[in-house]
Each structure stands twice: as structure tokens, then as C-alpha cells.
Design a protein around this motif. Structure first.
Motif, PDB file in Angstrom:
ATOM      1  N   GLY A 271       0.819  -1.208   0.000  1.00  0.00           N
ATOM      2  CA  GLY A 271       0.000   0.000   0.000  1.00  0.00           C
ATOM      3  C   GLY A 271       0.849   1.253   0.000  1.00  0.00           C
ATOM      4  N   PRO A 272       0.208   2.412   0.211  1.00  0.00           N
ATOM      5  CA  PRO A 272      -1.232   2.512   0.454  1.00  0.00           C
ATOM      6  C   PRO A 272      -2.017   2.341  -0.847  1.00  0.00           C
TER       7      PRO A 272
ATOM      8  N   THR B 283      -4.557   7.990   2.383  1.00  0.00           N
ATOM      9  CA  THR B 283      -5.278   7.873   3.649  1.00  0.00           C
ATOM     10  C   THR B 283      -4.762   8.892   4.659  1.00  0.00           C
TER      11      THR B 283
ATOM     12  N   THR C 296      -4.636   8.457   7.690  1.00  0.00           N
ATOM     13  CA  THR C 296      -3.927   7.744   8.762  1.00  0.00           C
ATOM     14  C   THR C 296      -2.425   7.755   8.505  1.00  0.00           C
TER      15      THR C 296
ATOM     16  N   GLY D 214      -6.594   3.120   3.322  1.00  0.00           N
ATOM     17  CA  GLY D 214      -7.888   3.644   2.872  1.00  0.00           C
ATOM     18  C   GLY D 214      -8.942   2.594   2.620  1.00  0.00           C
TER      19      GLY D 214
ATOM     20  N   VAL E   9      -7.121   0.283   9.511  1.00  0.00           N
ATOM     21  CA  VAL E   9      -7.039   1.051  10.750  1.00  0.00           C
ATOM     22  C   VAL E   9      -8.423   1.638  11.037  1.00  0.00           C
ATOM     23  N   ARG E  10      -8.781   2.719  10.312  1.00  0.00           N
ATOM     24  CA  ARG E  10     -10.009   3.459  10.627  1.00  0.00           C
ATOM     25  C   ARG E  10     -11.270   2.611  10.472  1.00  0.00           C
TER      26      ARG E  10
HETATM   27  C1  LIG Z   1      -0.261   2.256   8.700  1.00  0.00           C
HETATM   28  C2  LIG Z   1      -0.370   2.350   7.231  1.00  0.00           C
HETATM   29  N1  LIG Z   1       0.589   1.906   6.389  1.00  0.00           N
HETATM   30  C3  LIG Z   1       0.303   2.091   5.122  1.00  0.00           C
HETATM   31  C4  LIG Z   1       1.189   1.713   3.998  1.00  0.00           C
HETATM   32  O1  LIG Z   1       0.792   1.904   2.852  1.00  0.00           O
HETATM   33  O2  LIG Z   1       2.281   1.206   4.315  1.00  0.00           O
HETATM   34  S1  LIG Z   1      -1.196   2.844   4.912  1.00  0.00           S
HETATM   35  C5  LIG Z   1      -1.443   2.895   6.573  1.00  0.00           C
HETATM   36  C6  LIG Z   1      -2.659   3.504   7.204  1.00  0.00           C
HETATM   37  C7  LIG Z   1      -3.903   2.735   6.879  1.00  0.00           C
HETATM   38  O3  LIG Z   1      -4.943   3.352   7.624  1.00  0.00           O
HETATM   39  P1  LIG Z   1      -6.475   3.327   7.181  1.00  0.00           P
HETATM   40  O4  LIG Z   1      -6.884   1.898   7.137  1.00  0.00           O
HETATM   41  O5  LIG Z   1      -7.164   4.120   8.242  1.00  0.00           O
HETATM   42  O6  LIG Z   1      -6.542   4.002   5.834  1.00  0.00           O
END
Ligand SMILES: Cc1nc(C(=O)O)sc1CCOP(=O)(O)O
Ligand SMILES: Cc1ncc(COP(=O)(O)OP(=O)(O)O)c(N)n1
Ligand SMILES: [Mg+2]
Length: 343
Positions: A268-269, A273, A275, A303, A323-324
Motif C-alpha cells: 500500500g497505500p 489515507t 492515517t 484507505g 485502521v479506521r
Molecule cells: C499504517 C499504514 N501503512 C500504510 C502503507 O501503505 O504502508 S497505509 C497505513 C494507514 C492505513 O490506515 P487506514 O486503514 O485508516 O486508511
């Protein structure tokens, strides 16, 4: 009772104890051997169990069997609720490793009164069982990781333990503790509480970034980003039986993760996002590439929620990290269940 007969009386009872524990050790080894043979299909581990079982059998003198008196054994009717409970396969393996270790400890102690060599051999074998348990746990961790389709990466939350427990109660089996703000003492305490919670639910627990915290709380592993310590350093600190994951965002990073033997990778991402602000989306193109090239389980992350999970799966993801979607859900249990349903 004359002193001679009292000595015989003690010796006979020691024989009974040795008889019971020699059986207990052999039975426990047989249970472990069956999983190594038919579950893991590991010829080496099943051969180890077989050899240990045969050795214990060779210790079983006729005089021990002759001392058996099951009719008058008050223990046959004793049972404890935990003996009947096995929440999952790992619990079966752990319970039978403990059974063999305890039996060998008993043989070691009472053997000192009967046969010094037997005591020494039981002590040596007990350490072999500790090694076997680590090997089984390691294999078990990796097989449990493969089975875990949904990965919760936590974010700071006033009721963190409650949210994680709600997700665990819905069947979540993989949790990563991620908090960039707290000071170490608080992070360590939280990590220990999460580790205990996950163990209670038969879930794997990893720590984000920090190998020291992962080691200190007895986590099942650590998740490393591109800026975190090299994989071999993490393995040297945690030992060979723990899980080490790596984030990847590009074919170059994936190639490096493959070369260093990551147990799993984050991909990812997928979508930009909040986060992880400032990190551009890698998108479905990289996801498709990872599906072809990843040499280990991979978790699409970034995301992802119930609104787009189906599209991410259709684009090649078998496993999702969020996460979210759970941490900020009005009902984390329902959100977890819905995502699991989609996987
Ligand atoms: C902790 C993290 N790592 C990522 C990567 O791409 O390495 S994206 C991410 C956050 C993901 O959060 P949410 O599910 O809220 O979008
Ligand atoms: C499963 C998973 N994939 C990716 C990440 C991101 O880790 P990292 O690149 O180290 O970034 P931070 O999480 O440290 O901000 C992850 N944590 N988990
Ligand atoms: Mg990191």
C-alpha cells in the motif's frame, strides 16, 4: 510398619508415580507427533517426536508397570474444566507440550530416588521439549498468519482495549499495535495488555516499528517499515520463531522484502489515507504486481473499508489490513464481522 517395609512402601509409590508419568509423557508426545506428521507434514518434527517417544518407552521398567494400581488411584476421577477446553489447535499443542514437560519434571525428581540415570535423561529431554515447543509455535504462528485474512492495525483510541476486544470477539485473528505518540512506558504497558488480550482470543499480536517493545511484551512479532531496522537485526533480537513483516510500496521494496525473507508484507497505500498523511497511493497497479511477485502472504492496506474492500479483493488482494474501518467504526464488532464476511 518396619523401617524396611516403609522404605519398600515409598519405593513402590515412587514406581507408581514414575509409571504414570512415563505414560503421560509418551501420550503427550504421541499427540504432538500426530500433528507434526499429519498436520504440518513435517517429517523432521514427527521423527523427533517419535524418537523421544521411543526413548521414554525404553525407560519404562517392568517394576514401574507392576506398581500400577489404577483401581485405587484417586486421580482417575479428578478433572479440571481447563483440561476439557481446547479453544484451538494451538491450545492443543501448548497443552500437550506442557503435559510432557511436567511429566518429565516429575520423572526427573522422583527418578533421583530410584535411578539417577533416569533422572538425568528426563532433565535433558525436557529441554528438548522446550525447543520442540518453540518450533511448533513458530510453525503454528506462520500457519495462523496464513489463515488470518483481516489485519487490524490500531490507532490511538481512548478505549483501545475495548475496541480491539470487540474486533477479536468478531473473529479477528491478527492485531498490530501502532502508536507513534505515546512515551515508551505507556506503549509497553499497552502492548503487554494487548498481547494478553490477543492470546486470550487465540489471535496473533505484533508491534509496529519497535522490536524492543515487541520483545518486552512477548509479542508474536514486529512490523517493520522501510525506515525501521533491517530484518536480520529484528530476527536476531526476537529469535527465529517470531513473525517479521515489512511494508512495501514499490516493486523495488517488494524485491527487497522477498530477498530478506519477510514473513509477510504490507502492500500500500492502496488509496491515499489520512492515517498515513503525505504518502501517495500505490494503487491497484502495485497491488496487481504484488499478487504476482510476493513470495509471502501480503496485506493490502491504506484507505480500505467495507465500501471498497470488494474492489480491492477483485484487484488481487486475499488479505486486508485496516485502521479506521475498525478503530473509528461506531460498532467495531459489526465492522470486523462485515469485513471478515467479505474475505
Ligand atoms: C499504517 C499504514 N501503512 C500504510 C502503507 O501503505 O504502508 S497505509 C497505513 C494507514 C492505513 O490506515 P487506514 O486503514 O485508516 O486508511
Ligand atoms: C500491515 C502493515 N502494512 C504497512 C504498515 C506501515 O508500516 P510503516 O511503513 O512502518 O509505517 P508506520 O506504520 O510505521 O507509519 C503497517 N504498519 N502495517
Ligand atoms: Mg514503521
Amino acid at each position: 510398619m518396619s523401617s524396611e517395609s516403609s522404605m519398600d512402601w515409598v519405593e513402590t509409590r515412587c514406581h507408581r508415580i514414575l509409571d504414570a508419568n512415563l505414560d503421560r509423557a509418551r501420550e503427550g508426545l504421541r499427540i504432538l507427533e500426530e500433528w507434526c506428521r499429519f498436520g504440518l507434514e513435517r517429517a523432521d518434527l514427527s521423527a523427533t517426536c517419535k524418537a523421544l517417544r521411543q526413548e521414554v518407552g525404553s525407560w519404562h521398567r517392568p517394576k514401574f508397570r507392576q506398581a500400577r494400581d489404577t483401581t485405587h488411584d484417586p486421580g482417575t476421577s479428578l478433572s479440571h474444566p481447563q483440561e476439557r477446553q481446547r479453544t484451538d489447535l494451538n491450545a492443543v499443542l501448548l497443552a500437550n507440550c506442557a503435559r510432557v514437560q511436567e511429566a518429565l519434571r516429575v520423572i526427573e525428581e522422583y527418578g533421583k530416588l530410584i535411578e539417577g540415570d533416569l533422572s538425568d535423561r528426563a532433565k535433558a529431554m525436557r529441554y528438548q521439549i522446550y525447543v520442540l515447543e518453540s518450533q511448533l509455535q513458530s510453525r503454528d504462528r506462520l500457519s495462523r498468519l496464513r489463515q488470518a485474512r483481516l489485519y487490524l492495525v490500531t490507532s490511538p483510541h481512548p478505549r483501545l482495549l475495548e475496541v480491539v476486544e470487540a474486533a477479536l470477539s468478531a473473529g479477528l485473528k491478527l492485531v498490530q499495535y501502532r502508536d507513534k505518540q505515546q512515551e515508551d512506558a505507556t506503549r509497553l504497558e499497552t502492548a503487554c495488555r494487548l498481547a494478553e488480550l490477543c492470546q486470550r482470543y487465540g489471535a496473533l499480536f505484533l508491534v509496529n516499528d519497535r522490536v524492543d517493545l515487541a520483545l518486552a511484551c512477548g509479542a508474536d512479532g514486529v512490523h517493520l517499515g522501510q525506515q525501521d531496522v533491517p530484518m536480520d537485526v529484528a530476527r536476531r533480537i526476537l529469535g527465529p520463531d517470531r513473525i517479521v513483516g515489512r511494508s512495501t510500496t514499490s516493486p523495488e521494496e517488494l524485491a527487497r522484502a522477498n530477498a530478506e525473507g519477510a514473513d509477510y508484507v504490507g502492500v500500500g497505500p492502496i488509496f491515499a489515507t489520512p492515517t498515513k498523511p503525505g504518502k501517495a497511493a500505490a494503487g491497484f497497479d502495485y497491488l496487481g504486481y504484488a499478487r504476482q511477485q510476493a513470495q509471502q502472504p501480503f496485506y493490502a492496506i491504506g484507505g480500505i473499508d467495507v465500501s471498497n474492500a470488494a474492489a480491492v479483493v477483485a484487484a488481487g488482494a486475499d488479505r486486508l489490513a485496516v485502521v479506521r474501518a475498525i478503530m473509528e467504526a461506531p460498532d467495531p464488532k459489526a465492522a470486523t464481522a462485515e469485513l471478515l464476511q467479505m474475505l
